[in-house]
Scaffold this motif. Structure first.
Motif, mmCIF file in Angstrom:
data_model
loop_
_atom_site.group_PDB
_atom_site.id
_atom_site.type_symbol
_atom_site.label_atom_id
_atom_site.label_comp_id
_atom_site.label_asym_id
_atom_site.label_seq_id
_atom_site.Cartn_x
_atom_site.Cartn_y
_atom_site.Cartn_z
ATOM 1 N N GLU A 222 0.820 -1.207 0.000
ATOM 2 C CA GLU A 222 0.000 0.000 0.000
ATOM 3 C C GLU A 222 0.858 1.262 0.000
ATOM 4 N N ASP A 223 0.414 2.253 -0.762
ATOM 5 C CA ASP A 223 1.136 3.524 -0.850
ATOM 6 C C ASP A 223 0.675 4.461 0.257
ATOM 7 N N SER A 224 1.139 4.178 1.470
ATOM 8 C CA SER A 224 0.771 4.997 2.622
ATOM 9 C C SER A 224 1.860 4.882 3.683
ATOM 10 N N TYR A 225 1.822 5.775 4.638
ATOM 11 C CA TYR A 225 2.779 5.728 5.748
ATOM 12 C C TYR A 225 2.646 4.405 6.495
ATOM 13 N N GLN A 226 1.390 4.044 6.840
ATOM 14 C CA GLN A 226 1.168 2.817 7.595
ATOM 15 C C GLN A 226 1.552 1.599 6.776
ATOM 16 N N GLY A 227 1.275 1.663 5.457
ATOM 17 C CA GLY A 227 1.663 0.558 4.591
ATOM 18 C C GLY A 227 3.164 0.337 4.588
ATOM 19 N N GLY A 228 3.938 1.430 4.566
ATOM 20 C CA GLY A 228 5.387 1.312 4.618
ATOM 21 C C GLY A 228 5.868 0.774 5.950
ATOM 22 N N TYR A 229 5.236 1.240 7.019
ATOM 23 C CA TYR A 229 5.613 0.773 8.365
ATOM 24 C C TYR A 229 5.383 -0.739 8.486
ATOM 25 N N ASP A 230 4.171 -1.184 8.119
ATOM 26 C CA ASP A 230 3.822 -2.603 8.255
ATOM 27 C C ASP A 230 4.704 -3.472 7.365
ATOM 28 N N ALA A 231 4.955 -3.014 6.142
ATOM 29 C CA ALA A 231 5.775 -3.805 5.212
ATOM 30 C C ALA A 231 7.200 -3.936 5.723
#
Length: 347
Positions: A222-231
Motif C-alpha cells: 500500500e502507498d501509505s505511511y502505515q503501509g510502509g511501516y507494516d511492510a
C-alpha cells in the motif's frame, strides 16, 4: 452591483481596456493601468465569472482529478498546477476521488464542457481509458499527468510522463555504490501496478551489478505511511540481514524509518533507506531521507500547458510529453555498508 461598464466610466476608458487590465493582456499603458486599478480597488470590484464565461463561451476553470489529497504528493502537484492555470487566466477545480474510480467518473461527467473546458487527471494507476476517451469525444480535452510508463502511453489519451524505471535504477545504483548487496524492495503497489516501473528499475540495477534478487526480499503493498511501516516490520523481521531498502515512494519510506526505530535498527548505521519522489517532508524527517527527485513541478506545468493547447486546438495530436530525468538527492538515510556484516541467512 458594480459592473465592468461602471469601472470603465469612472476610469475614463473602454470596458475592453478594463478587461485587458484585469486579465493582464493586450497593450495598456502603465498610467492607464494604474488608473483602472485604483478605481477597481476603491470600489472593491470583482469580475463576474459566470458572465465572462457566457460572453467568451468558455468556462473559467480547468478540472484536476486526483487520488487522495492527504497524500503529500498531491497537494504539492496541485499547487504547481494551480500556479500554471492562473498564468493562463484559469482557476483550478479539484476533485479528490479517494482512489474510488466511480467518484472520478461522476466528477468528469458533471464538469466536462460546463464547469470546465478541460480535465487533467493525476495518474493513480486506476485509469478508465474508455471513459476518458468518451469525455474527449464529447469535445472536452483530457490530459493524464504523472504517467509512469513512457514506453506504454495510454492509448488515445495525451499524457505527460517521466521515466519511473530510470528513477528506480538510480535509487538502487546509489545503494550498490555504497557497498550494499543485501537490498530489499518495498513497492507501494502491485508488482505490475503503478510503481511497477520503479521496481523494474530496481531489478535492472541489481541485474547489471550481478546481485541476485529473490521475491522473498520484496514486499508489494500500500502507498501509505502505515503501509510502509507494516511492510518494513514484516520484511525486516523475516529478512534480518538486509542492510538496505529500496522503497518505491516517499510516504511509505517515512513509515519505514519509524519501523526501523521500532525494531532497534538505526538508519543509516544498520539500515540504509532510499526512496523516490522527493516530497517536502523527506527533507524534514529524521534522518532526512535520501530520495530520487521526480520532476513534479515540471509535470504539473507541462500538463496544464498541454491542456490549454488542446483546448485552443481541438483535435491536435500530442500522444505524450516527456519531462526531465529523475535526479538523486543525497541525504542522511543512506551510508556506506558497515564493516561488520549482518547475520547470514540461507536462501
Amino acid at each position: 452591483m458594480m459592473t465592468i461598464k461602471d469601472i470603465a466610466g469612472l476610469a475614463g476608458v473602454t470596458p475592453m481596456t478594463v478587461s485587458n487590465v484585469l486579465r493582464n493582456r493586450g497593450r495598456v499603458g502603465e498610467l492607464t493601468r494604474q488608473r483602472v486599478m485604483e478605481v477597481v480597488e476603491a470600489h472593491g470590484y470583482r469580475p463576474n465569472l459566470t458572465a465572462r464565461a457566457l460572453v467568451e463561451r468558455r468556462a473559467p476553470t480547468l478540472a484536476l482529478m486526483l487520488g487522495c489529497i492527504t497524500n503529500p504528493f498531491y497537494p504539492e502537484f496541485t499547487l504547481q498546477a494551480n500556479n500554471a492555470a492562473r498564468r493562463h487566466g484559469r482557476f483550478l477545480l479539484v476533485c479528490n476521488t479517494d482512489y474510488e474510480p466511480d467518484s472520478g467518473t461522476r466528477f468528469m461527467a458533471d464538469v466536462a464542457g460546463s464547469l470546465s473546458d478541460g480535465i487533467l487527471v493525476a495518474n493513480t494507476g486506476e485509469l478508465r481509458v474508455e471513459e476518458l476517451k468518451a469525455i474527449q469525444a464529447s469535445g472536452t480535452p483530457v490530459v493524464v499527468s504523472v504517467w509512469e510508463f513512457p514506453d506504454e502511453p495510454p492509448e488515445g489519451i495525451p499524457c505527460v510522463a517521466f521515466d519511473s524505471r530510470k528513477a528506480g535504477r538510480i535509487a538502487t545504483e546509489h545503494l550498490l555504490e555504497l557497498g550494499h548487496t543485501r537490498i530489499g524492495a518495498l513497492v507501494a503497489s502491485a508488482k505490475k501496478g503503478i510503481h511497477g516501473g520503479r521496481y523494474q528499475g530496481y531489478c535492472d540495477a541489481m541485474r547489471a551489478a550481478k546481485v541476485k534478487h529473490v521475491l522473498a526480499d520484496a514486499h508489494f503493498g500500500e502507498d501509505s505511511y502505515q503501509g510502509g511501516y507494516d511492510a518494513a516490520i514484516a520484511l525486516l523481521t523475516t529478512r534480518p540481514d538486509l542492510t538496505a531498502l529500496f522503497v518505491s515512494n516517499d510516504l511509505p519510506a517515512l513509515g519505514v524509518l519509524n519501523a526501523a526505530a521500532s525494531l532497534g535498527r538505526s538508519v543509516p548505521g544498520d539500515l540504509s533507506v532510499v526512496s523516490i519522489t522527493n516530497i517536502e517532508l523527506t527533507g524534514q524527517s529524521r534522518p532526512a531521507l535520501t530520495t530520487v527527485s521526480i520532476p513534479t513541478a515540471e509535470m504539473a506545468e507541462a500538463s496544464v500547458d498541454l491542456l490549454i493547447r488542446l483546448i485552443g486546438q481541438p483535435g491536435a495530436h500530442v500522444p505524450m510529453v516527456m519531462t526531465s530525468d529523475p535526479v538523486l538527492i543525497r541525504r542522511a538515510s543512506t551510508a556506506p555498508l558497515q564493516a561488520s556484516p549482518a547475520p547470514s541467512r540461507s536462501r
